[in-house]
Write a protein that holds these residues in place. Structure first.
Motif, PDB file in Angstrom:
ATOM      1  N   ILE A  52      12.854 -24.586  50.184  1.00  0.00           N
ATOM      2  CA  ILE A  52      13.692 -24.797  51.344  1.00  0.00           C
ATOM      3  C   ILE A  52      14.327 -23.321  51.733  1.00  0.00           C
ATOM      4  CG2 ILE A  52      15.659 -25.571  52.810  1.00  0.00           C
ATOM      5  CD1 ILE A  52      13.495 -27.718  51.971  1.00  0.00           C
ATOM      6  N   GLU A  53      13.838 -23.003  53.182  1.00  0.00           N
ATOM      7  CA  GLU A  53      14.497 -21.403  53.675  1.00  0.00           C
ATOM      8  C   GLU A  53      15.488 -21.783  54.595  1.00  0.00           C
ATOM      9  OE1 GLU A  53      11.248 -18.943  54.246  1.00  0.00           O
ATOM     10  OE2 GLU A  53       9.960 -19.903  52.612  1.00  0.00           O
ATOM     11  N   PRO A  54      16.565 -20.780  54.404  1.00  0.00           N
ATOM     12  CA  PRO A  54      17.385 -20.762  55.779  1.00  0.00           C
ATOM     13  C   PRO A  54      16.620 -20.789  57.164  1.00  0.00           C
ATOM     14  CG  PRO A  54      18.148 -19.120  53.918  1.00  0.00           C
ATOM     15  CD  PRO A  54      16.533 -19.783  53.659  1.00  0.00           C
ATOM     16  N   SER A  55      17.359 -21.070  57.983  1.00  0.00           N
ATOM     17  CA  SER A  55      17.001 -21.100  59.436  1.00  0.00           C
ATOM     18  C   SER A  55      15.662 -21.823  59.712  1.00  0.00           C
ATOM     19  CB  SER A  55      16.695 -19.756  60.060  1.00  0.00           C
ATOM     20  OG  SER A  55      18.242 -19.123  59.929  1.00  0.00           O
ATOM     21  N   LYS A  56      15.095 -22.639  58.567  1.00  0.00           N
ATOM     22  CA  LYS A  56      13.811 -23.463  59.003  1.00  0.00           C
ATOM     23  C   LYS A  56      14.278 -24.849  59.048  1.00  0.00           C
ATOM     24  CE  LYS A  56      11.169 -19.963  58.359  1.00  0.00           C
ATOM     25  NZ  LYS A  56      10.153 -19.772  56.993  1.00  0.00           N
ATOM     26  N   SER A 274      19.749 -28.206  69.653  1.00  0.00           N
ATOM     27  CA  SER A 274      20.705 -27.376  68.897  1.00  0.00           C
ATOM     28  C   SER A 274      19.778 -26.248  68.333  1.00  0.00           C
ATOM     29  CB  SER A 274      21.502 -28.170  68.032  1.00  0.00           C
ATOM     30  OG  SER A 274      21.024 -28.355  66.839  1.00  0.00           O
ATOM     31  N   CYS A 275      18.632 -26.466  68.115  1.00  0.00           N
ATOM     32  CA  CYS A 275      17.955 -25.293  67.153  1.00  0.00           C
ATOM     33  C   CYS A 275      17.058 -24.296  68.081  1.00  0.00           C
ATOM     34  CB  CYS A 275      17.092 -26.047  66.395  1.00  0.00           C
ATOM     35  SG  CYS A 275      17.688 -27.205  65.047  1.00  0.00           S
ATOM     36  N   LEU A 280      21.700 -21.741  65.098  1.00  0.00           N
ATOM     37  CA  LEU A 280      21.226 -22.258  63.752  1.00  0.00           C
ATOM     38  C   LEU A 280      21.392 -21.223  62.856  1.00  0.00           C
ATOM     39  CD1 LEU A 280      20.346 -24.438  62.051  1.00  0.00           C
ATOM     40  CD2 LEU A 280      17.615 -23.625  62.576  1.00  0.00           C
ATOM     41  N   ALA A 281      21.255 -19.917  63.525  1.00  0.00           N
ATOM     42  CA  ALA A 281      20.860 -18.612  62.313  1.00  0.00           C
ATOM     43  C   ALA A 281      22.389 -18.260  62.052  1.00  0.00           C
ATOM     44  CB  ALA A 281      20.335 -17.390  63.141  1.00  0.00           C
ATOM     45  N   LYS A 282      23.501 -18.692  62.633  1.00  0.00           N
ATOM     46  CA  LYS A 282      24.903 -18.454  62.258  1.00  0.00           C
ATOM     47  C   LYS A 282      25.541 -19.568  61.547  1.00  0.00           C
ATOM     48  CE  LYS A 282      25.094 -15.637  66.452  1.00  0.00           C
ATOM     49  NZ  LYS A 282      25.719 -15.797  67.983  1.00  0.00           N
ATOM     50  N   GLY A 454      26.461 -30.506  70.853  1.00  0.00           N
ATOM     51  CA  GLY A 454      27.530 -29.904  70.590  1.00  0.00           C
ATOM     52  C   GLY A 454      28.079 -29.924  69.082  1.00  0.00           C
ATOM     53  N   PHE A 455      27.849 -31.297  68.769  1.00  0.00           N
ATOM     54  CA  PHE A 455      28.490 -31.500  67.268  1.00  0.00           C
ATOM     55  C   PHE A 455      27.565 -30.690  66.319  1.00  0.00           C
ATOM     56  CE2 PHE A 455      27.435 -33.796  63.384  1.00  0.00           C
ATOM     57  CZ  PHE A 455      28.723 -33.793  62.806  1.00  0.00           C
ATOM     58  N   PHE A 456      26.307 -30.572  66.377  1.00  0.00           N
ATOM     59  CA  PHE A 456      25.608 -29.837  65.470  1.00  0.00           C
ATOM     60  C   PHE A 456      26.079 -28.318  65.590  1.00  0.00           C
ATOM     61  CE2 PHE A 456      22.190 -33.193  65.482  1.00  0.00           C
ATOM     62  CZ  PHE A 456      22.439 -33.640  64.364  1.00  0.00           C
TER      63      PHE A 456
END
Length: 469
Positions: A52-56, A274-275, A280-282, A454-456
């Protein structure tokens, strides 16, 4: 939140495509998978090692009737929280029995079992078909194949009023005897095939012998397999009438399975939308949608909310050799919205609703409260979602049942207890819940999707302002 009629109806029409394709839990997962792959999500297998990788973005299925999709925040570290929305893929329906062959008075019938708490009298005089999955043997492999016959195949006919004069005073069908659909007549079958079915399936040995040849023929034709290849199947009866916009202003949705494909769709859309930006990057959290099977019968299955599915996925994502308590740290920093449809006030039965808790169409998603823990909402969890809703401009309503009325429940209390994660129950208002055709308002799709998106995007920030434990 003020949205144009065009935006509201566009969202509602897109949802109708989803619900019309989601004719069984397996088809719901298939449609979710199609949309997720198109949005750049990667499919994972529970049985394989994950990298698993960030921002993926990823998703995994179990039993092909439950699905978990998640997007890893760019700033995620083991021990950080999970922003979660849960819903369910199943709806009350009639399911074909393992041995369904029945013949009465020259009519070929299909034995069915009641699944969940449906309003079964609404299944009479509907043009029904079959949908679900079939297990077949092919080249030494056991494969599952989805099937949906789009044309009317079955019908449960009413008994004429002349033979039951009190039907309009009380109608309670015997679920074993009166809900058996007709698929053909023996006379027509003999004319078409040269032979007629008879008897029952009590002594059948093969799968094909357990059901009427005409039903087996339809399945084999749809799947392109021989009868000998059939191993078993799980088939739902489904209404062939598609969902549609209704009302003079086209402000309503008339459709099967609103409970709970409305929530599944809005949760999935909220995650994918939301993505699409840079949020998502932040994000320090993992954003997640969990869609379970078997909620309508208590969730106690390998693919239900009472299973270990959620815990295994969360602990797997939180695992870290440098932080052995990462999962335990993540639980209090996480949050789940349990999304399941709510009862709108019925104008013909106002007395059935608590006088200060009467949700209306177009006035927003409904937060569900029950002090006896039939819903998981607390003042804390409600406040978090109210803050998110205020920032994205979505109105909210409250509901609580009368003290002299029973209260339904959801996956919310199950997951709150099993995971120790704060949970809030919410749902769009609807009428005719558990009827074969239900009713909600078009605006609820866009309102729910906007709230979930908005929740995400906002939950980590809102959570950082929360001071409780």
């Amino acid at each position: 939140m003020k949205s144009s009629k065009e935006a509201v109806q566009s969202a509602a029409k897109e949802f109708l495509q989803f619900v019309n394709r989601g004719v069984s839990p397996y088809h719901v997962v298939e449609e979710c998978k199609r949309r997720l792959l198109a949005a750049g999500f990667t499919e994972l297998k529970e049985s394989e090692k994950w990298n698993i990788e960030p921002s993926k973005k990823y998703f995994v299925t179990r039993n092909y009737s439950s699905l978990i999709a998640f997007a890893v925040g760019g700033q995620y570290l083991p021990g950080n929280g999970f922003s979660m929305i849960g819903a369910h893929t199943d709806s009350p329906c009639l399911k074909v029995k393992p041995r369904s062959l029945k013949t009465k008075q020259g009519c070929l019938q299909v034995g069915v079992e009641c699944y969940g708490g449906g309003i079964w009298n609404t299944w009479f005089d509907r043009d029904l078909t079959i949908a679900g999955r079939v297990m077949v043997k092919s080249d030494g492999r056991l494969l599952h194949k989805l099937v949906h016959v789009p044309r009317p195949l079955l019908r449960v006919p009413h008994l004429a009023i002349h033979l039951q004069r009190d039907i309009n005073d009380s109608f309670g069908p015997n679920k074993e005897n009166h809900l058996v659909p007709i698929i053909a007549t023996a006379v027509q079958e003999e004319l078409e095939t040269g032979s007629a079915s008879c008897g029952d399936a009590s002594c059948a040995t093969s799968t094909a012998e357990k059901h009427h040849p005409v039903l087996v023929k339809v399945l084999c034709s749809e799947l392109g397999v021989a009868p000998e290849a059939l191993l078993d199947f799980e088939l739902c009866l489904a209404d062939t009438q598609p969902g549609a916009l209704g009302g003079v202003y086209e402000e309503f949705i008339y459709s099967p399975r609103l409970d709970n494909l409305h929530s599944c769709y809005c949760a999935l859309q909220g995650l994918m939308q939301s993505c699409s930006g840079d949020s998502l990057a932040k994000d320090p959290n993992i954003r997640m949608v969990t869609l379970y099977d078997n909620e309508e019968v208590g969730s106690e299955s390998a693919q239900g909310a009472q299973s270990n599915l959620t815990e295994l996925i969360l602990s797997r994502l939180a695992a870290s050799s440098s932080n052995l308590t990462a999962f335990q740290q993540a639980a209090p920093l996480s949050f789940m919205i349990s999304a399941d449809m709510a009862h709108a006030v019925h104008p013909n039965y106002i007395e059935k609703h608590e006088e200060n808790h009467r949700p209306a169409f177009h006035k927003g998603p409904v937060i569900k409260f029950n002090s006896n823990q039939r819903y998981a909402t607390t003042a804390v969890t409600a406040s978090v979602v109210r803050e998110v809703a205020s920032q994205v401009g979505v109105p909210l309503q409250d509901v609580m049942v009368r003290n002299d009325s029973p209260c339904g429940t959801t996956i919310g209390p199950i997951l709150a207890a099993r995971l120790g994660i704060p949970v809030m129950d919410i749902g769009a208002p609807q009428l005719s819940m558990h009827s074969i055709r239900e009713m909600c308002c078009t605006s609820s799709v866009l309102q729910s999707t906007t709230l979930f998106k908005g929740f995400f995007e906002l939950f980590p920030t809102v959570r950082s302002t929360l001071v409780v434990d």
